[in-house]
Structures are given as C-alpha cells and as structure tokens.
Design an enzyme around this catalytic site. Structure first.
Site, PDB file in Angstrom:
ATOM      1  N   ASN A   9       0.914  -1.124  -0.038  1.00  0.00           N
ATOM      2  CA  ASN A   9       0.046   0.022   0.076  1.00  0.00           C
ATOM      3  C   ASN A   9       0.887   1.223   0.045  1.00  0.00           C
ATOM      4  O   ASN A   9       1.578   1.665   1.059  1.00  0.00           O
ATOM      5  CB  ASN A   9      -0.966  -0.022   1.268  1.00  0.00           C
ATOM      6  CG  ASN A   9      -1.690   1.412   1.393  1.00  0.00           C
ATOM      7  OD1 ASN A   9      -1.854   1.898   0.267  1.00  0.00           O
ATOM      8  ND2 ASN A   9      -2.334   1.545   2.655  1.00  0.00           N
ATOM      9  N   LYS A  11      -0.075   4.310  -0.322  1.00  0.00           N
ATOM     10  CA  LYS A  11      -0.467   5.547   0.227  1.00  0.00           C
ATOM     11  C   LYS A  11      -0.298   6.497  -0.573  1.00  0.00           C
ATOM     12  O   LYS A  11      -0.351   6.586  -1.825  1.00  0.00           O
ATOM     13  CB  LYS A  11       0.095   5.766   1.786  1.00  0.00           C
ATOM     14  CG  LYS A  11      -0.080   4.537   2.497  1.00  0.00           C
ATOM     15  CD  LYS A  11       0.017   4.720   4.151  1.00  0.00           C
ATOM     16  CE  LYS A  11       0.158   3.524   4.945  1.00  0.00           C
ATOM     17  NZ  LYS A  11       0.360   3.759   6.351  1.00  0.00           N
ATOM     18  N   HIS A  95      -9.434   0.717   4.752  1.00  0.00           N
ATOM     19  CA  HIS A  95      -8.134   0.701   5.565  1.00  0.00           C
ATOM     20  C   HIS A  95      -8.477   1.946   6.571  1.00  0.00           C
ATOM     21  O   HIS A  95      -9.282   2.892   6.787  1.00  0.00           O
ATOM     22  CB  HIS A  95      -7.326   1.725   4.322  1.00  0.00           C
ATOM     23  CG  HIS A  95      -5.985   1.504   5.272  1.00  0.00           C
ATOM     24  ND1 HIS A  95      -5.408   2.610   5.900  1.00  0.00           N
ATOM     25  CD2 HIS A  95      -4.614   0.878   4.852  1.00  0.00           C
ATOM     26  CE1 HIS A  95      -4.092   2.354   6.215  1.00  0.00           C
ATOM     27  NE2 HIS A  95      -3.755   1.125   5.717  1.00  0.00           N
ATOM     28  N   GLU A  97      -7.024   4.345   7.771  1.00  0.00           N
ATOM     29  CA  GLU A  97      -6.788   5.899   7.691  1.00  0.00           C
ATOM     30  C   GLU A  97      -7.932   6.367   6.923  1.00  0.00           C
ATOM     31  O   GLU A  97      -8.351   7.566   7.071  1.00  0.00           O
ATOM     32  CB  GLU A  97      -5.590   6.080   6.390  1.00  0.00           C
ATOM     33  CG  GLU A  97      -4.315   5.928   7.618  1.00  0.00           C
ATOM     34  CD  GLU A  97      -3.179   5.508   6.700  1.00  0.00           C
ATOM     35  OE1 GLU A  97      -3.150   5.445   5.476  1.00  0.00           O
ATOM     36  OE2 GLU A  97      -2.185   5.040   7.448  1.00  0.00           O
ATOM     37  N   GLU A 167      -5.490  -5.225  10.472  1.00  0.00           N
ATOM     38  CA  GLU A 167      -4.386  -4.286  10.695  1.00  0.00           C
ATOM     39  C   GLU A 167      -4.592  -3.484  12.105  1.00  0.00           C
ATOM     40  O   GLU A 167      -5.388  -2.616  12.093  1.00  0.00           O
ATOM     41  CB  GLU A 167      -4.449  -3.279   9.517  1.00  0.00           C
ATOM     42  CG  GLU A 167      -4.290  -3.674   8.264  1.00  0.00           C
ATOM     43  CD  GLU A 167      -3.511  -2.860   7.166  1.00  0.00           C
ATOM     44  OE1 GLU A 167      -2.319  -3.015   6.955  1.00  0.00           O
ATOM     45  OE2 GLU A 167      -4.087  -1.899   6.863  1.00  0.00           O
ATOM     46  N   GLY A 173       2.217   1.949  10.781  1.00  0.00           N
ATOM     47  CA  GLY A 173       3.246   3.175  10.434  1.00  0.00           C
ATOM     48  C   GLY A 173       3.757   3.326  11.952  1.00  0.00           C
ATOM     49  O   GLY A 173       4.499   4.538  12.000  1.00  0.00           O
ATOM     50  N   SER A 212       3.498  -2.263  10.215  1.00  0.00           N
ATOM     51  CA  SER A 212       4.937  -2.452  10.449  1.00  0.00           C
ATOM     52  C   SER A 212       5.539  -3.719  10.433  1.00  0.00           C
ATOM     53  O   SER A 212       6.303  -4.016  10.996  1.00  0.00           O
ATOM     54  CB  SER A 212       5.303  -2.045  11.928  1.00  0.00           C
ATOM     55  OG  SER A 212       4.834  -0.645  12.447  1.00  0.00           O
TER      56      SER A 212
HETATM   57  C1  PEP Z   1      -0.733   0.059   5.885  1.00  0.00           C
HETATM   58  O1  PEP Z   1      -0.721   1.265   5.794  1.00  0.00           O
HETATM   59  O2  PEP Z   1      -1.635  -0.867   5.704  1.00  0.00           O
HETATM   60  C2  PEP Z   1       0.239  -0.408   6.769  1.00  0.00           C
HETATM   61  C3  PEP Z   1       0.228  -1.813   7.318  1.00  0.00           C
HETATM   62  O3  PEP Z   1       1.435   0.410   7.026  1.00  0.00           O
HETATM   63  P1  PEP Z   1       2.970   0.140   7.873  1.00  0.00           P
HETATM   64  O4  PEP Z   1       3.235  -1.300   7.195  1.00  0.00           O
HETATM   65  O5  PEP Z   1       3.450   1.284   7.136  1.00  0.00           O
HETATM   66  O6  PEP Z   1       2.701   0.009   9.065  1.00  0.00           O
END
Ligand code: PEP
Length: 252
Positions: A9, A11, A95, A97, A167, A173, A212
C-alpha cells in the site's frame, strides 16, 4: 490451499520518477517462482502508468479505495467499474486511515466492498482495533462488528471471494508490530467468525496481517497458521525490503 498475498500500500507517496525506479527495482529482483501473489497499490493518478510498467509481470495492480456508487454526480470519486476498466485486480476497502481520518462508517465500507465485488475486483476488507480498544479488551468486539456488517450485507460467499486484512491501528506506521501470537489470535478469531456462517468458506479465506511488517519480522508473522501474507505500508516503498517480505511468504 490459501496462496499467500503480499500487497504494498503506497498510500499518498511517490512520483512518476520514484514509481518507475521502484517498479524497475522490484522487477529486477523479482524471484523466478514467488510463493505469494504480489500486489502493488499506487495512488489513483499513477495506476495506469504503473500498470503499463507491470505489463507481462506477475505483479497485480490494486487501488487504495473505491466509491460505493457505480457512477453519477460524485465529484472527486472513482468507481469500482473504472478501476476494473483500467486493469486493477484488487482494491482496499476500509483502511484505518479511511475509517479514522475520513470518518468512513462500517456501513459505507461494506457498500464499497460489495461494489468492488460486483465489478469483478477482489476487495480487501481492512479491519483493526485502536490501542484504546485493545487496552480495554475490546479487540474482538471491534473486529467482530467490522466483519459482521460486511457479512450481513454481502454474505459469507462474497466475503470469501475477497480478502480480509487485520491491521491493528496501533501498529500501522508506528514501527510497533503485533507479536506473531497477537496476530494469530485475531486471525483465528476472524476465521472463526466467518466459520460461524460457513466453515468451508472460512477455511479458504485469505487473511493478511498489516502493521509495521518489515523484512526482519515478516517470516515469523507469516509462519502463523492463520496468517496468509501481509499488507505492507512503509516497507513497500523500498524494493529490497518489499522483495525480502515477499520471499518470507514462501518459495514458489
Ligand atoms: C498500511 O498502511 O496498511 C500499513 C500496514 O502500514 P505500515 O506497514 O507502514 O505499518
């Protein structure tokens, strides 16, 4: 057999030049036989160009969001039919976000999931609890609610033709991933929740972990029995990290 997926992703990152270098580096190091299906999800505006760069490669294209409506006066939106039209295979729905920054409701996300499925895309339903939920032992309550809204609207058959991504919001992040056991516990809960409607579909549904994931922790997360790959944010913007995560999902 559930073939794992490793999906990047991106973003709201990248530029034409950065995307070209990233794809070139990923393709340059791409294994002859990848065990997992690999997906990249660039911002809308770059989808077509990235698709051209991926032509003849095994990497699939995904979008980060879709409109729940099919067409009409929805300024600024992009429909699932349009995403299908330009060659997307996958699309994220819900997601964290989108849920938190843009206040998308469980109901809207379920409608997006249904709209994507109806147009022949593979929707990836993102679910996850916030830190305050986990600390108050409400993880299963939150995830159960997020799943149930989609199960109610679409039914288990349609959900199972998509993908679920767990997630935890506190791991996205932040550099702080869930432990393999924490991930496994929630993945097993998600599978059981689907199994309560249809055990066969639950056994076949792919459930990704996101939050992460990096080259250094991917293998132990992917080794858990109900973890079928990962949704990768930050580490998907570095070709060597992303390729190492792909390799951790298993040999071809
Ligand atoms: C994500 O945005 O779906 C995500 C898992 O981000 P990160 O791997 O940076 O934590």
């Amino acid at each position: 057999m559930r073939r794992p997926i490793v999906a990047g992703n991106w973003k709201m990152h990248g530029s034409r030049g950065e995307n070209a270098r990233l794809i070139e580096d990923i393709l340059g190091g791409y294994p002859a036989h990848a065990g997992a299906e690999c997906v990249v999800c660039p911002p809308f505006v770059y989808l077509q160009e990235v698709r051209r760069m991926l032509r003849d490669s095994p990497i699939a294209l995904g979008a980060q969001d879709t409109c729940a409506e099919a067409h009409g006066a929805f300024t600024g939106e992009v429909s699932a039919g349009m995403l299908k039209d330009i060659g997307c295979k996958y699309v994220l729905a819900g997601h964290s976000e989108r849920r938190l920054i843009y206040r998308e409701s469980d109901q809207l996300i379920a409608r997006k999931f249904a709209a994507a499925h109806a147009k022949g895309l593979v929707p990836v339903l993102c679910v996850g609890e916030q830190l305050s939920d986990r600390e108050a032992s409400r993880t299963e309550e939150v995830i159960g609610r997020q799943l149930d809204v989609v199960l109610e609207l679409c039914g288990p058959e349609v959900l199972g033709q998509g993908v679920v991504a767990y997630e935890p919001v506190w791991a996205i992040g932040t550099g702080r991933n869930a432990t393999p056991q924490q991930a496994q516990d929630v993945h097993a809960f998600i599978r059981a929740r689907i199994a309560a409607r249809d055990a066969r579909i639950a056994a076949d549904t792919r459930i990704l972990y996101g939050g992460s994931v990096k080259a250094g922790n991917a293998a132990e997360l992917f080794a858990m029995p109900d973890v079928d790959g990962g949704l990768i944010g930050g580490a998907s913007l570095k070709a060597d990290e992303f390729l190492a995560i792909l390799a951790a999902a298993g040999p071809g």
